[in-house]
Design an enzyme around this catalytic site. Sequence first.
Site, PDB file in Angstrom:
ATOM      1  N   GLY A  43     -31.289 -62.842 -41.454  1.00  0.00           N
ATOM      2  CA  GLY A  43     -30.567 -62.885 -41.124  1.00  0.00           C
ATOM      3  C   GLY A  43     -29.951 -64.341 -42.667  1.00  0.00           C
ATOM      4  CG  LEU A  44     -27.193 -65.735 -45.588  1.00  0.00           C
ATOM      5  CD1 LEU A  44     -25.685 -65.914 -45.673  1.00  0.00           C
ATOM      6  CD2 LEU A  44     -27.816 -65.647 -46.409  1.00  0.00           C
ATOM      7  CB  SER A 285     -13.632 -61.098 -49.643  1.00  0.00           C
ATOM      8  OG  SER A 285     -14.030 -62.033 -50.112  1.00  0.00           O
ATOM      9  NE  ARG A 338     -10.995 -65.213 -42.544  1.00  0.00           N
ATOM     10  CZ  ARG A 338     -12.781 -65.210 -42.580  1.00  0.00           C
ATOM     11  NH1 ARG A 338     -13.584 -65.273 -42.129  1.00  0.00           N
ATOM     12  NH2 ARG A 338     -13.069 -65.128 -44.443  1.00  0.00           N
ATOM     13  CG  HIS A 430     -15.469 -61.003 -40.013  1.00  0.00           C
ATOM     14  ND1 HIS A 430     -15.812 -60.061 -40.248  1.00  0.00           N
ATOM     15  CD2 HIS A 430     -14.939 -62.171 -40.425  1.00  0.00           C
ATOM     16  CE1 HIS A 430     -16.185 -61.294 -40.947  1.00  0.00           C
ATOM     17  NE2 HIS A 430     -16.123 -62.103 -41.419  1.00  0.00           N
ATOM     18  CD  GLU A 454     -21.024 -64.062 -36.808  1.00  0.00           C
ATOM     19  OE1 GLU A 454     -20.078 -63.221 -36.026  1.00  0.00           O
ATOM     20  OE2 GLU A 454     -21.992 -63.708 -37.127  1.00  0.00           O
ATOM     21  NE  ARG A 464     -17.100 -67.550 -39.886  1.00  0.00           N
ATOM     22  CZ  ARG A 464     -16.532 -67.097 -41.032  1.00  0.00           C
ATOM     23  NH1 ARG A 464     -16.451 -67.039 -42.450  1.00  0.00           N
ATOM     24  NH2 ARG A 464     -16.212 -65.455 -40.934  1.00  0.00           N
ATOM     25  CG  LEU A 470     -22.098 -66.859 -46.544  1.00  0.00           C
ATOM     26  CD1 LEU A 470     -21.590 -66.177 -47.921  1.00  0.00           C
ATOM     27  CD2 LEU A 470     -22.483 -65.555 -45.597  1.00  0.00           C
TER      28      LEU A 470
END
Length: 667
Positions: A43-44, A285, A338, A430, A454, A464, A470
Amino acid sequence: MSKLDSKVPQGPIKDKWTNHKNKINVVNPANKRLIDVIVVGTGLAGGSAAASLAEMGYNVKAFAYQDSPRRAHSIAAQGGINAAKNYQNDNDSIYRLFYDTVKGGDYRAREANVYRLAEVSGNIIDQCVAQGVPFAREYGGLLDNRSFGGVLVSRTFYAKGQTGQQLLLGAYAAMNRQIGKGKIKMYNRHEMLDIVIVDGKARGIIARNLVTGEIERHSAHAVVVATGGYGNVFFLSTNAMGSNVTAAWKIHKKGAYFANPCYTQIHPTCIPRSGDHQSKLTLMSESLRNDGRIWVPAKMEDAEAIRAGKLKPTEIAEEDRDYYLERRYPAFGNLVPRDVASRAAKERCDAGYGVNATGEAVYLDFAAAIERYGKEKALVMGIDNPSKGKIIELGEQVIEAKYGNLFQMYEKIVDENPYKTPMMIYPAVHYTMGGVWVDYNLMTTIPGCYCAGEANFSDHGANRLGASALMQGLADGYFVLPYTIGDYLADEIRTGEIPTDLPEFEQAENEVREKLEKLINIKGTKSVDHFHKRLGKVMWEYVGMARNEEGLKKAMDEIKQIREEFWNDVRVPGEMDELNPELEKAGRVADFLELGELFAVDALQRTESCGGHFREESQTEEGEALRKDDEFAYVSAWEWTGDPRTANLHKEELEFNDIELKQRSYK
């Protein structure tokens, strides 16, 4: 076992990273050709690390359980990536990003790591622009920014609602360049099932070829695990169904401490579940909260009428709506962090004001934004006295340009037009802030084993902020690991290639085979999903948005019982030496069943509330999270002992020298 040493450099926080880079060892470019590095996960974090290390000259072996690195779950990130560029001229800075991230994490993050993250954030944007990532731009040509929760400035760079996809394609392109040059050897459809430790150092992995079922040995001088989070321990989450904890859990069982497993993020902006048939949930989003206003009916009778299908949300007058986030948190409104937004939604729904058939949904309404943008665009176009219809038409065009793919996705799933009627949203699991413990160099407690993105316990503390995942993944892969791994590998230039016929490789391979054979040979009566769903229900009910001592103890007992039943009654069809997705799932669920219990153990010992960890016994009179800094200002790092319930707790005390430690307020 290595000592728990964070290796945070001395000196002023603004100089720590620079001074650290100046003092650590480096590897001569010619000598990098003599060193092999395994990167698990593309992944990233993993993709950027693999591309960077190969570009520097190391020989990289990259492993992905998907059929292509492009399928990594990073592709699902929608809203954006944070960076302290101050393009909006609204007084953003490295320090402000640092402060917002530490505060957003409820003061449970390591200060030095967070400052470094903020410090390199601008470099990430420059790197990705150079790769051709199509960030949105504003009229003057500069990259555009939008706001995200927990922040009073606009610092989130974005590519419509596809930011993760575009960033991943940038990293994938960089990887492909190195694959073409032979510097990265790519192993698609391979799953890491164990790490191999030789003389106390990580020297390779055991992987299963998921197409043929073959068990393979792969050696290297260092191993990087970048396999994402463990949110699927809840079964229902916004994660891809294949997302798992297996690689991280395997290194934990071989000596890597697992930190803060109870820190799990519940995202407030997800499409509500529609029944027990679902296998995953869909994220909308957080960027939508820039323009969407969140509300529920102010009157109980209106909520009941909506749930009964007798009333539509558009029929409720403005004065009969409760914009509860704007009411409770006037300074931040709909852009609170969040964890705050999620608990507020749960509180309203628990009180009976939920708006879907299950009573577990609130509205995200764009009517006001559509009207505001429509009037603005009419003025720009020189339209005098535009009609209501024209204003709506123009406003919808603006919203479509900003969020079109998200609105399209919502309509396909829910079969309602979000331009005309408010979206329904509800919190869902999430992201995981917990993960493998790493020091300042991103090394785990196993020498030579690193963890990025992560999968590690990260820079986010107990919560977070949106658009920081990202940022952390790319910071780790592009701008941290390439420096810090050299400090370790500088001592490996004369080691030579690591042979795979060592007894440690043979033992690890045999252990993997035995476990797979055991799963195949149980021949029970229940499917893997049966046990995964049971685990998920226990986790959501007792270890979800709110936790208490009684529920956590019950969860530990029930998870242990489910685990025992799993190992006696699971049915895995097919054979071991072939393509067998059910066998893959069985191994992953077996790991979740151990992690789930440690998760509850961690939540039980932390009798404070902080960020995504909310203990009902520790809250303010207004129902907000109440920390206990005198008792719990530390990272919980757990050492495997063979049983989650008897894991050894190691504490990394957190020091706050540059930010005042105080209760969060978003009012």
